[in-house]
Design a protein around this motif. Structure first.
Motif, PDB file in Angstrom:
ATOM      1  N   GLU A  63     -51.641   0.145  -2.912  1.00 20.71           N
ATOM      2  CA  GLU A  63     -51.782   1.305  -4.008  1.00 20.71           C
ATOM      3  C   GLU A  63     -53.187   0.473  -4.891  1.00 20.71           C
ATOM      4  O   GLU A  63     -52.931  -0.778  -5.217  1.00 20.71           O
ATOM      5  N   ARG A  70     -48.180   3.302 -10.468  1.00 27.18           N
ATOM      6  CA  ARG A  70     -48.513   2.873  -9.511  1.00 27.18           C
ATOM      7  C   ARG A  70     -47.376   2.964  -8.519  1.00 27.18           C
ATOM      8  O   ARG A  70     -47.500   3.497  -7.197  1.00 27.18           O
ATOM      9  N   SER A  74     -44.599   4.625  -8.603  1.00 29.41           N
ATOM     10  CA  SER A  74     -43.905   6.090  -8.351  1.00 29.41           C
ATOM     11  C   SER A  74     -44.923   6.727  -7.257  1.00 29.41           C
ATOM     12  O   SER A  74     -44.507   7.468  -6.377  1.00 29.41           O
ATOM     13  N   ARG A  75     -46.280   6.407  -7.248  1.00 33.94           N
ATOM     14  CA  ARG A  75     -47.204   6.897  -6.277  1.00 33.94           C
ATOM     15  C   ARG A  75     -46.997   6.430  -4.876  1.00 33.94           C
ATOM     16  O   ARG A  75     -47.004   7.091  -3.975  1.00 33.94           O
ATOM     17  N   ASP A 103     -43.687   7.850  -3.633  1.00 38.80           N
ATOM     18  CA  ASP A 103     -43.969   9.280  -3.332  1.00 38.80           C
ATOM     19  C   ASP A 103     -44.505   9.349  -1.666  1.00 38.80           C
ATOM     20  O   ASP A 103     -43.992  10.025  -1.088  1.00 38.80           O
ATOM     21  N   ARG A 104     -45.482   8.524  -1.339  1.00 31.41           N
ATOM     22  CA  ARG A 104     -45.949   8.397  -0.293  1.00 31.41           C
ATOM     23  C   ARG A 104     -44.842   7.935   0.995  1.00 31.41           C
ATOM     24  O   ARG A 104     -44.638   8.552   2.026  1.00 31.41           O
ATOM     25  N   GLU A 116     -39.086  14.445  -5.664  1.00 32.77           N
ATOM     26  CA  GLU A 116     -39.648  13.812  -6.626  1.00 32.77           C
ATOM     27  C   GLU A 116     -38.266  13.427  -8.029  1.00 32.77           C
ATOM     28  O   GLU A 116     -38.733  12.398  -8.641  1.00 32.77           O
ATOM     29  N   ARG A 167     -37.578  10.128  -6.221  1.00 32.29           N
ATOM     30  CA  ARG A 167     -38.497   9.132  -6.519  1.00 32.29           C
ATOM     31  C   ARG A 167     -38.206   8.564  -7.854  1.00 32.29           C
ATOM     32  O   ARG A 167     -38.425   7.251  -8.073  1.00 32.29           O
TER      33      ARG A 167
END
Length: 217
Positions: A83, A92, A94-95, A98-99, A182, A185
């Motif tokens: 990231e 950051r 969290s993203r 997510d992936r 979500e 996450r």
């Protein structure tokens, strides 16, 4: 008369393209079946090629193909934590989670088989590949924390959290992917802060980190 435009053009694949095609077919099968339940015939059928062609690219047979597919999946998992170092840390993270959960969702049973072990094709090499993903994830997270010389308590905390994320992902699959991704996450990111706060009570380096992260909220 048949129109030439209606006949698809045949294109011979390069070595790398063909190898990629076979790995993609294998990954798709390993995503929905335990590795021991997948045969070379299955891979050949999924790729639309002959069994000898699979052997031509993977003369070591199923074990070599499995390790190559696992390496390909491991590379994809490592990318989940890659990231940009811009903005507050928690968004950051969290993203990245997510992936990671998207990968888990797409690879389903294969993810379980790879992490839970017990496969007849599991070896020290496959175990090292999976452990390499964990170490890479830890290094990515530590780099985002921007801590100079992270101590053993902080390193251990990060690796413990990564193990917890793996365990939660496996349980999530067993629970028919509930709660929604979500929500899972957000829960995992909250747990990240919680374990840091516990470590901060015993480690001044982590305490300073927690205070800095709190200032970003």
């Amino acid at each position: 008369m048949t129109s030439q435009a209606s006949t698809p053009a045949y294109r011979r694949l390069s070595v790398e393209e063909r190898r990629g095609q076979l790995l993609e077919a294998a990954l798709s099968l390993f995503a929905h079946h335990a590795p021991e339940d997948v045969s070379l015939d299955d891979v050949a059928e999924a790729a639309g090629v002959s069994r000898p062609l699979v052997y031509r690219y993977f003369p070591g047979g199923k074990q070599q193909l499995y390790e190559a597919a696992l390496t390909s999946a491991a590379d994809e998992l490592r990318d989940c934590f890659d990231e940009p170092h811009d903005g507050p840390l928690l968004p950051r993270l969290s993203r990245a989670v997510d992936r990671y959960l998207t990968f888990v969702d797409q690879h389903d049973a294969g993810f379980s088989a790879l992490l839970q072990g017990g496969s007849v094709v599991e070896t020290s090499r496959t175990t090292a590949i999976v452990d390499g993903v964990r170490r890479a994830a830890a290094e990515h997270i530590l780099s985002h924390l921007d801590v100079t010389g992270p101590g053993p308590r902080l390193r251990m905390t990060i690796r413990m959290w990564i193990t917890a994320v793996e365990a939660a992902s496996l349980i999530w699959l067993d629970e028919d992917k509930q709660p929604p991704p979500e929500e899972l996450r957000d829960w995992l990111v909250e747990q990240f802060m919680a374990v840091l706060e516990v470590t901060a009570r015993r480690d001044t380096q982590t305490d300073a980190l927690v205070r800095r992260l709190a200032s970003e909220l």
